[in-house]
Write a protein that holds these residues in place. Structure first.
Motif, PDB file in Angstrom:
ATOM      1  N   VAL A  46       0.792  -1.212   0.006  1.00 20.44           N
ATOM      2  CA  VAL A  46       0.051  -0.019   0.152  1.00 20.44           C
ATOM      3  C   VAL A  46       0.762   1.213  -0.006  1.00 20.44           C
ATOM      4  O   VAL A  46       0.720   2.095  -0.856  1.00 20.44           O
ATOM      5  N   PRO A  47       1.988   1.376   0.899  1.00 23.20           N
ATOM      6  CA  PRO A  47       2.954   2.663   0.934  1.00 23.20           C
ATOM      7  C   PRO A  47       3.304   2.761  -0.600  1.00 23.20           C
ATOM      8  O   PRO A  47       3.342   3.830  -1.039  1.00 23.20           O
ATOM      9  N   PHE A  48       3.756   1.744  -1.292  1.00 21.82           N
ATOM     10  CA  PHE A  48       4.413   1.691  -2.688  1.00 21.82           C
ATOM     11  C   PHE A  48       3.242   2.309  -3.592  1.00 21.82           C
ATOM     12  O   PHE A  48       3.580   3.322  -4.434  1.00 21.82           O
ATOM     13  N   ARG A  49       2.151   1.668  -3.454  1.00 24.09           N
ATOM     14  CA  ARG A  49       0.968   2.012  -4.432  1.00 24.09           C
ATOM     15  C   ARG A  49       0.795   3.464  -4.407  1.00 24.09           C
ATOM     16  O   ARG A  49       0.491   4.309  -5.454  1.00 24.09           O
ATOM     17  N   ALA A  50       0.606   3.962  -3.233  1.00 26.72           N
ATOM     18  CA  ALA A  50       0.073   5.248  -2.717  1.00 26.72           C
ATOM     19  C   ALA A  50       1.215   6.247  -3.225  1.00 26.72           C
ATOM     20  O   ALA A  50       0.725   7.201  -3.898  1.00 26.72           O
TER      21      ALA A  50
END
Length: 174
Positions: A17-21
């Motif tokens: 999730v941090p990477f996608r955001a």
């Protein structure tokens, strides 16, 4: 977990999730102007992060648990900063319009704790640390740690290093 192929690497990165955001924040920044707000809206819907595509974000940004993060259009974030969930970088007054001088400016290697709020034309020096739920409305010098509402300095990078050295356990006598 070993990754055996390029698709495995892609799957690993896309499951983060941090990477996608952060990826969608970057896509919005470099997208054609007509698509920027749409991509930002998708990021808000999928990850709960509201980053204005006009914000200036340095390389190496880490959005650790990005839900609730808000970064206004005139904010400047330096290289290798870490922003925890619920952190806000915004204007202090609704009357400042789109003036980029009304937004915070973070140096390099700054840590914004969970729920930290930095408002107005505030500068956070390199290696600054803003504690969880702190409200920053004044400049923070380089290497300083601030906490509280309003935020007050509790230490600095040099003081922390000295405390670690002083509190190291001594060698046991043999």
């Amino acid at each position: 977990m070993a990754v055996s192929s390029r698709w495995g690497v892609a799957r690993l990165l896309l499951s983060s999730v941090p990477f996608r955001a952060a990826f969608l924040v970057r896509v919005a920044q470099y997208a054609p102007p007509v698509a920027r707000k749409t991509i930002a809206a998708v990021n808000l819907t999928l990850h709960g992060i509201d980053v204005d595509p006009r914000a200036s974000l340095g390389p190496g940004l880490l959005l650790q648990h990005p839900v609730g993060v808000v970064i206004g259009g005139g904010a400047v974030v330096g290289a290798r900063c870490t922003i925890m969930s619920g952190a806000v970088l915004g204007r202090q007054s609704i009357h400042s319009g789109s003036d980029p001088n009304g937004y915070p400016k973070l140096g390099d290697n700054v840590l914004l704790g969970t729920g930290a709020t930095v408002l107005g034309d505030t500068r956070i020096g390199n290696h600054g640390t803003i504690g969880a739920k702190s409200l920053v409305i004044r400049d923070v010098r380089a290497g300083a740690t601030v906490v509280g509402i309003p935020a007050r300095e509790t230490g600095s990078l040099n003081q922390s290093a000295q405390k670690v050295v002083r509190s190291a356990p001594s060698e046991p006598n043999a």
